[in-house]
Write an enzyme that holds these catalytic residues in place. Structure first.
Site: not given
Ligand SMILES: [Zn+2]
Length: 307
Positions: A125, A162, A164, A245
């Protein structure tokens, strides 16, 4: 052949405080599970990334914020992202692990030109300018930039499964045609980027999965939309933002993957790397917040990397 695994004790000492999802127990459980499942793995101490290596993707202000703030306790860079007294060292070692893993994969004399980085904080991120979403430095971007600049590679694929979207990695490379970025992620979900219409300079490939999507849909999406693009790119190095995740047990998202699904995608990427990249793969840990789902998935991932 033993798989090198890079890690460092500073990554355990990065202290996000009570109740934080991105806690040191995550990495401790991954390390314990890998030590048991991969007794032949070759554990290596991660070096620090150098300032010059970080500045290939980050600006001076972010380096200053992470490295020179030196809080006596904890301070929040944003509502999710914590800097503790040990965080600068952890961030340097996490990025340095990926750089060292790239050096290993590209050294030319490695019998197994692959490596896994068991590190935290995660990185995908973090943009060039901003630490966010538990991430301080974008370790995989630092490693990819090293592969481009130090080794003169012309095609590096970064694969991000991931749950996200890797907004930071995308932002860093969206105008860099030598890097292909392919990501599957739940949508809607933090950080609310990663729409399939985001294409960069034709080098960005995003696939959004709806909440409750299971491993079958995950495999379909990768098989039909993302893996063919990576294969056609003919990467000289495959890099993986390995977040776990999307596992069904994870508390931060609503996908329904199982550990075997992470083994499957890894095996597919190994096949691509063997076709085009002399088998070279560098993988680094990103998210994964249920200790059982995280460690089982990471074991499946590293087993496929070791095959
Ligand atoms: Zn994540």
């Amino acid at each position: 052949m033993p798989l090198p695994i890079y890690t460092h004790s500073a990554c355990l000492a990065h202290d996000t405080g009570p109740g934080h999802a991105e806690r040191s127990e995550r990495l401790a459980s991954v390390i314990a599970a890998l030590r048991e499942a991969q007794p032949d793995a070759e554990w290596r101490e991660a070096p620090r990334a150098s300032r010059g290596q970080l500045l290939r993707v980050h600006d001076d202000a972010l380096l200053h914020a992470v490295l020179e703030t030196a809080p006596h306790t904890r301070m929040w860079l944003d509502p999710d992202t914590v800097l503790s007294p040990q965080s600068a060292e952890a961030a340097l070692r996490a990025a340095g692990a990926v750089v060292a893993a790239v050096d290993h994969a590209l050294s030319g004399d490695a019998r197994l030109p692959r490596a896994f980085c068991a590190v935290r904080p995660p990185g995908h991120h973090a943009t060039g300018e901003v630490a966010m979403g538990f991430c301080l430095f974008n370790s995989i971007a630092v490693g990819a930039a090293h592969a481009l600049e130090r080794y003169g590679l012309r095609r590096v694929a970064i694969v991000d499964f991931d749950v996200h979207h890797g907004n930071g990695t995308q932002a860093i490379f969206e105008r860099e045609p030598r890097v292909l970025f392919a990501s599957s992620h739940q949508m809607p979900l933090y950080p609310d980027t990663g729409h399939p219409s985001e294409r960069g300079v034709g080098n960005i490939f995003n696939a959004a999965l709806p909440p409750e999507a299971n491993g079958r849909l995950f495999r379909e999406i990768w098989s039909s939309r993302l893996l063919p693009q990576i294969d056609a790119f003919k990467p000289q190095l495959v890099m993986i933002s390995a977040g776990f995740d999307a596992h069904a047990r994870d508390p931060l998202a609503q996908l329904r993957l199982q550990a075997e699904d992470f083994g499957w995608i890894t095996a597919e990427l190994v096949a691509i790397a063997l076709r085009h990249a002399a088998g070279r793969i560098v993988s680094t840990l990103e998210g994964g917040y249920d200790l059982q789902g995280l460690s089982a998935s990471c074991v499946a991932h590293v087993a496929a990397l070791s095959d």
